[in-house]
Design a protein around this motif. Structure first.
Motif, PDB file in Angstrom:
ATOM      1  N   THR A  65       0.840  -1.201   0.000  1.00 17.85           N
ATOM      2  CA  THR A  65       0.000   0.000   0.000  1.00 17.85           C
ATOM      3  C   THR A  65       0.872   1.248   0.000  1.00 17.85           C
ATOM      4  O   THR A  65       0.637   2.184  -0.772  1.00 17.85           O
ATOM      5  CB  THR A  65      -0.948   0.001   1.223  1.00 17.85           C
ATOM      6  OG1 THR A  65      -1.769  -1.168   1.156  1.00 17.85           O
ATOM      7  CG2 THR A  65      -1.818   1.228   1.241  1.00 17.85           C
ATOM      8  N   TRP A  66       1.909   1.272   0.836  1.00 18.97           N
ATOM      9  CA  TRP A  66       2.798   2.428   0.900  1.00 18.97           C
ATOM     10  C   TRP A  66       3.489   2.651  -0.449  1.00 18.97           C
ATOM     11  O   TRP A  66       3.595   3.777  -0.922  1.00 18.97           O
ATOM     12  CB  TRP A  66       3.839   2.246   2.009  1.00 18.97           C
ATOM     13  CG  TRP A  66       4.599   3.501   2.283  1.00 18.97           C
ATOM     14  CD1 TRP A  66       4.329   4.437   3.230  1.00 18.97           C
ATOM     15  CD2 TRP A  66       5.758   3.975   1.572  1.00 18.97           C
ATOM     16  NE1 TRP A  66       5.242   5.464   3.145  1.00 18.97           N
ATOM     17  CE2 TRP A  66       6.140   5.208   2.139  1.00 18.97           C
ATOM     18  CE3 TRP A  66       6.511   3.479   0.517  1.00 18.97           C
ATOM     19  CZ2 TRP A  66       7.222   5.955   1.694  1.00 18.97           C
ATOM     20  CZ3 TRP A  66       7.600   4.225   0.067  1.00 18.97           C
ATOM     21  CH2 TRP A  66       7.945   5.442   0.648  1.00 18.97           C
ATOM     22  N   LEU A  67       3.951   1.567  -1.067  1.00 19.66           N
ATOM     23  CA  LEU A  67       4.625   1.682  -2.362  1.00 19.66           C
ATOM     24  C   LEU A  67       3.689   2.276  -3.411  1.00 19.66           C
ATOM     25  O   LEU A  67       4.078   3.177  -4.165  1.00 19.66           O
ATOM     26  CB  LEU A  67       5.142   0.314  -2.828  1.00 19.66           C
ATOM     27  CG  LEU A  67       6.260  -0.319  -1.997  1.00 19.66           C
ATOM     28  CD1 LEU A  67       6.525  -1.749  -2.463  1.00 19.66           C
ATOM     29  CD2 LEU A  67       7.530   0.515  -2.050  1.00 19.66           C
ATOM     30  N   ASP A  83      13.186   4.157   4.918  1.00 13.63           N
ATOM     31  CA  ASP A  83      12.103   5.140   4.782  1.00 13.63           C
ATOM     32  C   ASP A  83      10.763   4.448   4.565  1.00 13.63           C
ATOM     33  O   ASP A  83       9.739   4.861   5.115  1.00 13.63           O
ATOM     34  CB  ASP A  83      12.378   6.083   3.609  1.00 13.63           C
ATOM     35  CG  ASP A  83      13.662   6.879   3.777  1.00 13.63           C
ATOM     36  OD1 ASP A  83      14.014   7.209   4.931  1.00 13.63           O
ATOM     37  OD2 ASP A  83      14.308   7.165   2.746  1.00 13.63           O
ATOM     38  N   ILE A  84      10.767   3.401   3.744  1.00 17.88           N
ATOM     39  CA  ILE A  84       9.543   2.644   3.485  1.00 17.88           C
ATOM     40  C   ILE A  84       9.061   1.992   4.773  1.00 17.88           C
ATOM     41  O   ILE A  84       7.870   2.046   5.106  1.00 17.88           O
ATOM     42  CB  ILE A  84       9.771   1.586   2.376  1.00 17.88           C
ATOM     43  CG1 ILE A  84      10.145   2.282   1.063  1.00 17.88           C
ATOM     44  CG2 ILE A  84       8.529   0.713   2.205  1.00 17.88           C
ATOM     45  CD1 ILE A  84      10.674   1.347  -0.015  1.00 17.88           C
ATOM     46  N   ALA A  85       9.983   1.385   5.513  1.00 18.16           N
ATOM     47  CA  ALA A  85       9.628   0.734   6.781  1.00 18.16           C
ATOM     48  C   ALA A  85       9.015   1.742   7.747  1.00 18.16           C
ATOM     49  O   ALA A  85       7.982   1.460   8.377  1.00 18.16           O
ATOM     50  CB  ALA A  85      10.863   0.078   7.403  1.00 18.16           C
ATOM     51  N   GLU A  86       9.617   2.906   7.838  1.00 19.22           N
ATOM     52  CA  GLU A  86       9.094   3.934   8.740  1.00 19.22           C
ATOM     53  C   GLU A  86       7.720   4.424   8.261  1.00 19.22           C
ATOM     54  O   GLU A  86       6.786   4.546   9.051  1.00 19.22           O
ATOM     55  CB  GLU A  86      10.065   5.108   8.808  1.00 19.22           C
ATOM     56  CG  GLU A  86       9.631   6.199   9.773  1.00 19.22           C
ATOM     57  CD  GLU A  86      10.614   7.360   9.824  1.00 19.22           C
ATOM     58  OE1 GLU A  86      10.150   8.493  10.015  1.00 19.22           O
ATOM     59  OE2 GLU A  86      11.830   7.124   9.669  1.00 19.22           O
ATOM     60  N   GLY A  87       7.593   4.677   6.971  1.00 20.28           N
ATOM     61  CA  GLY A  87       6.324   5.165   6.425  1.00 20.28           C
ATOM     62  C   GLY A  87       5.186   4.171   6.543  1.00 20.28           C
ATOM     63  O   GLY A  87       4.036   4.543   6.764  1.00 20.28           O
TER      64      GLY A  87
END
Length: 141
Positions: A65-67, A83-87
């Motif tokens: 979903t974030w991607l 950054d992806i992990a945090e977001g």
């Protein structure tokens, strides 16, 4: 399930007079319009699907979903895995696993560290010509 394909269509839109450069003779010729069209594609409303997937709560779905929410108009995702992990509020290992799975299933390619490209045959927002441009770049990776 059949994949969507692109087809070329031509139609005669009228006639026009042209001068033959070798003889100087005026010749009436058919004017043909050529166009490419996509067909057999399914429309999805990404926002609704992402909301539904996010409600399922899987950590991996959060990453996907974030991607999708953070891709640009060229289908690129510019972000480090941290950054992806945090977001997405997940572990970096989850991000690594999801990205590896997407790459092995030809949904995502790494352009270089911190830059990914989504397969425009899987998801793309824009007109046909732009999708074809992105597809050429994706296939070159």
């Amino acid at each position: 399930m059949k994949k969507g394909t692109t087809t070329k269509k031509t139609k005669i839109v009228g006639t026009q007079n042209f001068i033959n450069q070798k003889t100087g003779e005026i010749v009436e010729l058919n004017v043909v319009e050529a166009s490419s069209t996509d067909f057999n594609f399914e429309k999805i409303w990404l926002g609704h699907i992402m909301q539904a997937l996010d409600c399922l709560g899987s950590q991996r779905i959060k990453v996907v979903t974030w991607l999708l929410e953070n891709k640009d108009n060229d289908n690129r995702i510019i972000a480090r895995q941290a950054d992806i992990a945090e977001g997405a509020n997940v572990s970096k290992q989850t991000v690594t696993d999801v990205i590896s799975t997407l790459i092995s299933n030809d949904i995502l390619k790494m352009v270089h560290r911190g830059v990914y490209l989504l397969n425009p045959n899987v998801i793309f927002k824009g007109h046909h010509g732009k999708r074809m441009d992105v597809l050429i770049r994706y296939n070159k990776l």
